[in-house]
Design a protein around this motif. Structure first.
Motif, PDB file in Angstrom:
ATOM      1  N   LYS A 240     -21.281 -43.261  95.300  1.00 30.31           N
ATOM      2  CA  LYS A 240     -20.893 -42.037  95.782  1.00 30.31           C
ATOM      3  C   LYS A 240     -21.930 -40.869  95.821  1.00 30.31           C
ATOM      4  CE  LYS A 240     -16.220 -42.389  93.580  1.00 30.31           C
ATOM      5  NZ  LYS A 240     -15.239 -41.689  92.797  1.00 30.31           N
ATOM      6  N   HIS A 241     -23.108 -41.319  95.521  1.00 24.53           N
ATOM      7  CA  HIS A 241     -24.349 -40.347  95.374  1.00 24.53           C
ATOM      8  C   HIS A 241     -25.399 -40.802  96.102  1.00 24.53           C
ATOM      9  CE1 HIS A 241     -22.163 -37.254  92.866  1.00 24.53           C
ATOM     10  NE2 HIS A 241     -21.504 -38.501  92.422  1.00 24.53           N
ATOM     11  N   LEU A 242     -26.404 -39.936  96.518  1.00 20.47           N
ATOM     12  CA  LEU A 242     -27.628 -40.600  97.150  1.00 20.47           C
ATOM     13  C   LEU A 242     -28.693 -39.452  96.732  1.00 20.47           C
ATOM     14  CD1 LEU A 242     -28.865 -42.667  99.103  1.00 20.47           C
ATOM     15  CD2 LEU A 242     -28.657 -40.894 100.877  1.00 20.47           C
ATOM     16  N   MET A 243     -29.559 -39.694  96.027  1.00 25.86           N
ATOM     17  CA  MET A 243     -30.638 -38.913  95.503  1.00 25.86           C
ATOM     18  C   MET A 243     -31.964 -39.185  96.613  1.00 25.86           C
ATOM     19  SD  MET A 243     -31.161 -37.331  92.681  1.00 25.86           S
ATOM     20  CE  MET A 243     -32.608 -36.029  92.107  1.00 25.86           C
ATOM     21  N   LEU A 244     -32.307 -37.906  97.068  1.00 32.07           N
ATOM     22  CA  LEU A 244     -33.465 -37.593  97.779  1.00 32.07           C
ATOM     23  C   LEU A 244     -34.757 -37.347  96.845  1.00 32.07           C
ATOM     24  CD1 LEU A 244     -35.146 -37.707 100.495  1.00 32.07           C
ATOM     25  CD2 LEU A 244     -34.222 -35.460 100.901  1.00 32.07           C
ATOM     26  N   TYR A 245     -35.646 -38.003  96.844  1.00 30.33           N
ATOM     27  CA  TYR A 245     -36.811 -37.289  96.127  1.00 30.33           C
ATOM     28  C   TYR A 245     -37.995 -37.245  97.304  1.00 30.33           C
ATOM     29  CZ  TYR A 245     -41.149 -36.940  93.348  1.00 30.33           C
ATOM     30  OH  TYR A 245     -42.489 -36.691  92.904  1.00 30.33           O
ATOM     31  N   ALA A 246     -38.548 -36.282  97.657  1.00 29.90           N
ATOM     32  CA  ALA A 246     -39.681 -36.253  98.440  1.00 29.90           C
ATOM     33  C   ALA A 246     -40.605 -35.009  98.123  1.00 29.90           C
ATOM     34  CB  ALA A 246     -39.085 -35.668  99.706  1.00 29.90           C
ATOM     35  N   ASP A 247     -41.837 -35.475  97.769  1.00 26.58           N
ATOM     36  CA  ASP A 247     -43.047 -34.457  97.186  1.00 26.58           C
ATOM     37  C   ASP A 247     -44.021 -34.670  98.382  1.00 26.58           C
ATOM     38  OD1 ASP A 247     -44.976 -33.084  96.338  1.00 26.58           O
ATOM     39  OD2 ASP A 247     -45.107 -34.221  94.333  1.00 26.58           O
ATOM     40  N   PRO A 248     -44.206 -33.538  99.085  1.00 24.32           N
ATOM     41  CA  PRO A 248     -44.984 -33.604 100.397  1.00 24.32           C
ATOM     42  C   PRO A 248     -46.615 -33.844 100.014  1.00 24.32           C
ATOM     43  CG  PRO A 248     -44.372 -31.426  99.791  1.00 24.32           C
ATOM     44  CD  PRO A 248     -43.684 -32.092  99.057  1.00 24.32           C
ATOM     45  N   THR A 249     -46.723 -33.860  98.918  1.00 21.57           N
ATOM     46  CA  THR A 249     -48.189 -33.795  98.274  1.00 21.57           C
ATOM     47  C   THR A 249     -48.369 -35.633  98.006  1.00 21.57           C
ATOM     48  OG1 THR A 249     -47.871 -33.668  95.911  1.00 21.57           O
ATOM     49  CG2 THR A 249     -48.277 -31.864  96.896  1.00 21.57           C
ATOM     50  N   LYS A 250     -47.313 -36.371  97.806  1.00 24.07           N
ATOM     51  CA  LYS A 250     -47.409 -37.721  97.790  1.00 24.07           C
ATOM     52  C   LYS A 250     -47.038 -38.672  98.764  1.00 24.07           C
ATOM     53  CE  LYS A 250     -47.301 -36.942  93.208  1.00 24.07           C
ATOM     54  NZ  LYS A 250     -48.186 -37.085  92.218  1.00 24.07           N
ATOM     55  N   PRO A 251     -47.663 -39.934  98.896  1.00 26.66           N
ATOM     56  CA  PRO A 251     -47.659 -40.803  99.960  1.00 26.66           C
ATOM     57  C   PRO A 251     -46.348 -41.522 100.080  1.00 26.66           C
ATOM     58  CG  PRO A 251     -48.955 -41.875  98.512  1.00 26.66           C
ATOM     59  CD  PRO A 251     -48.491 -40.454  97.982  1.00 26.66           C
ATOM     60  N   TYR A 252     -45.355 -41.214  99.286  1.00 33.04           N
ATOM     61  CA  TYR A 252     -44.243 -41.770  99.200  1.00 33.04           C
ATOM     62  C   TYR A 252     -42.728 -41.051  99.118  1.00 33.04           C
ATOM     63  CZ  TYR A 252     -45.141 -41.381  94.384  1.00 33.04           C
ATOM     64  OH  TYR A 252     -45.482 -40.697  93.150  1.00 33.04           O
ATOM     65  N   PHE A 253     -41.663 -41.508  99.279  1.00 34.09           N
ATOM     66  CA  PHE A 253     -40.356 -40.688  99.121  1.00 34.09           C
ATOM     67  C   PHE A 253     -39.479 -41.900  98.725  1.00 34.09           C
ATOM     68  CE2 PHE A 253     -40.181 -42.121 103.640  1.00 34.09           C
ATOM     69  CZ  PHE A 253     -38.766 -42.487 103.561  1.00 34.09           C
ATOM     70  N   CYS A 254     -38.175 -41.317  98.029  1.00 32.87           N
ATOM     71  CA  CYS A 254     -37.371 -42.034  97.573  1.00 32.87           C
ATOM     72  C   CYS A 254     -35.857 -41.756  97.997  1.00 32.87           C
ATOM     73  CB  CYS A 254     -37.238 -42.163  96.175  1.00 32.87           C
ATOM     74  SG  CYS A 254     -38.913 -42.675  95.267  1.00 32.87           S
ATOM     75  N   LEU A 255     -35.095 -42.638  98.130  1.00 29.91           N
ATOM     76  CA  LEU A 255     -33.626 -42.608  98.664  1.00 29.91           C
ATOM     77  C   LEU A 255     -32.772 -43.390  97.856  1.00 29.91           C
ATOM     78  CD1 LEU A 255     -32.529 -40.428 100.965  1.00 29.91           C
ATOM     79  CD2 LEU A 255     -32.451 -42.207 102.416  1.00 29.91           C
ATOM     80  N   GLU A 256     -32.121 -42.936  96.786  1.00 28.21           N
ATOM     81  CA  GLU A 256     -31.548 -43.810  95.746  1.00 28.21           C
ATOM     82  C   GLU A 256     -30.072 -43.830  95.835  1.00 28.21           C
ATOM     83  OE1 GLU A 256     -33.291 -41.938  92.594  1.00 28.21           O
ATOM     84  OE2 GLU A 256     -34.953 -41.084  93.747  1.00 28.21           O
TER      85      GLU A 256
END
Length: 302
Positions: A240-256
């Motif tokens: 039921k949930h989607l976690m977004l992690y996005a740090d503009p200083t990092k070369p990656y992001f996460c969608l969980e």
């Protein structure tokens, strides 16, 4: 075949998926038509057994952080331990920090299992990830069983990492947005404001994001224009949930994709369906599947 924790490669059509069972039961690469669609585990990170460098790891027996490392359930207070220094809180449970065992594998399928007995932490459980690769994509079915003596609250999810290419876009629909509290803990939800809504698609945010989108519809689309490919994520309703992690200083992001709301164990609203916590009695199980399906982008597509 017998149980093992050796690295595996699953193939079907144009899709290759590499598994690293010994590194947290992880996916180490997902490649379609020779293009990486998850962040690839580097040789250095593989040699160091660095699970924070993998393409995707499992979150069990709950997803994300438990504020204060404790929660009240069943007339008892339960404590968990910090597990990701220098963070002070337990994050993503214990499954990603342990080697998993391969209990079966073939050219395009494999099953990984982890069994944990309560010790310093309260959870006893058996977790299984069943991977199947086809021409359509990668399917992962997660099954979590309470092997402890008393009912306990559970959750599970998958934590993929993606390269932050220039021009990457996200598209998904949800109903709520969880504010972020200190030290990465998710707080109470608010009505999703249009500025934070990805229902019509949009680029990765320029600012920091570490937020749970609640009431997720179970579908998300990531487009990588520079790679000429995209990835569609489709999850069972238990997620039921989607976690977004996005740090503009990092070369990656996460969608969980995850079953429980981030921070839900600290709020203790066990019967609230929006929180998504799954209470399992002894011997009870919960399961859910997530699919990752590549597709081609036409030249010049955004």
């Amino acid at each position: 075949m017998g149980a093992t924790s050796e690295a595996l490669t699953l193939r079907a059509g144009a899709l290759d998926v590499e598994l690293a069972p010994a590194i947290g039961g992880s996916v180490s690469a997902m490649r379609w038509r020779g293009v990486d669609l998850m962040r690839r585990l580097s040789d250095d990170d593989r040699d160091a057994d660095n699970v924070l460098g993998v393409a995707m790891f499992p979150m069990v027996p709950y997803a994300n952080r438990i504020a204060g490392n404790e929660f009240d359930f069943g007339a008892r207070r339960w404590r968990v331990l910090p597990n990701n220094p220098p963070e002070t809180f337990n994050v993503h449970g214990s499954g990603w920090k342990q080697p998993w065992t391969v209990t079966g594998s073939g050219a395009a399928a494999a099953t990984l299992v982890l069994e944990v007995a309560a010790g310093a932490e309260p959870y006893s459980y058996r977790a299984e990830q069943a991977f199947v690769v086809s021409e359509e994509g990668l399917g992962v079915t997660m099954t979590l069983t309470n092997t402890g003596p008393v009912p306990m609250p559970f959750g599970f999810g998958l934590h993929p990492w993606f390269d932050r290419d220039r021009g990457v876009t996200l598209q998904f629909s949800a109903r709520r947005f969880h504010l972020e509290e200190p030290e990465g803990v998710s707080g109470d939800p608010i009505t999703l404001p249009p500025e934070l809504d990805f229902a019509k698609g949009g680029p990765l945010p320029d600012g920091w994001r570490n937020n749970d989108y609640g009431g997720w519809t179970g579908e998300a689309i990531i487009r990588f224009p520079s790679r000429g490919a995209g990835l569609r994520i489709a999850a069972d309703p238990v997620f039921k949930h989607l976690m977004l992690y996005a740090d503009p200083t990092k070369p990656y992001f996460c969608l969980e994709p995850q079953t429980n709301a981030s921070g839900a164990f600290g709020r203790g609203r066990w019967s609230d369906p929006d929180e998504g916590v799954i209470v399992l009695a002894r011997g009870e199980s919960a399961a859910g599947a997530v699919s990752f399906m590549p597709f081609a982008l036409p030249p010049g597509a955004a």
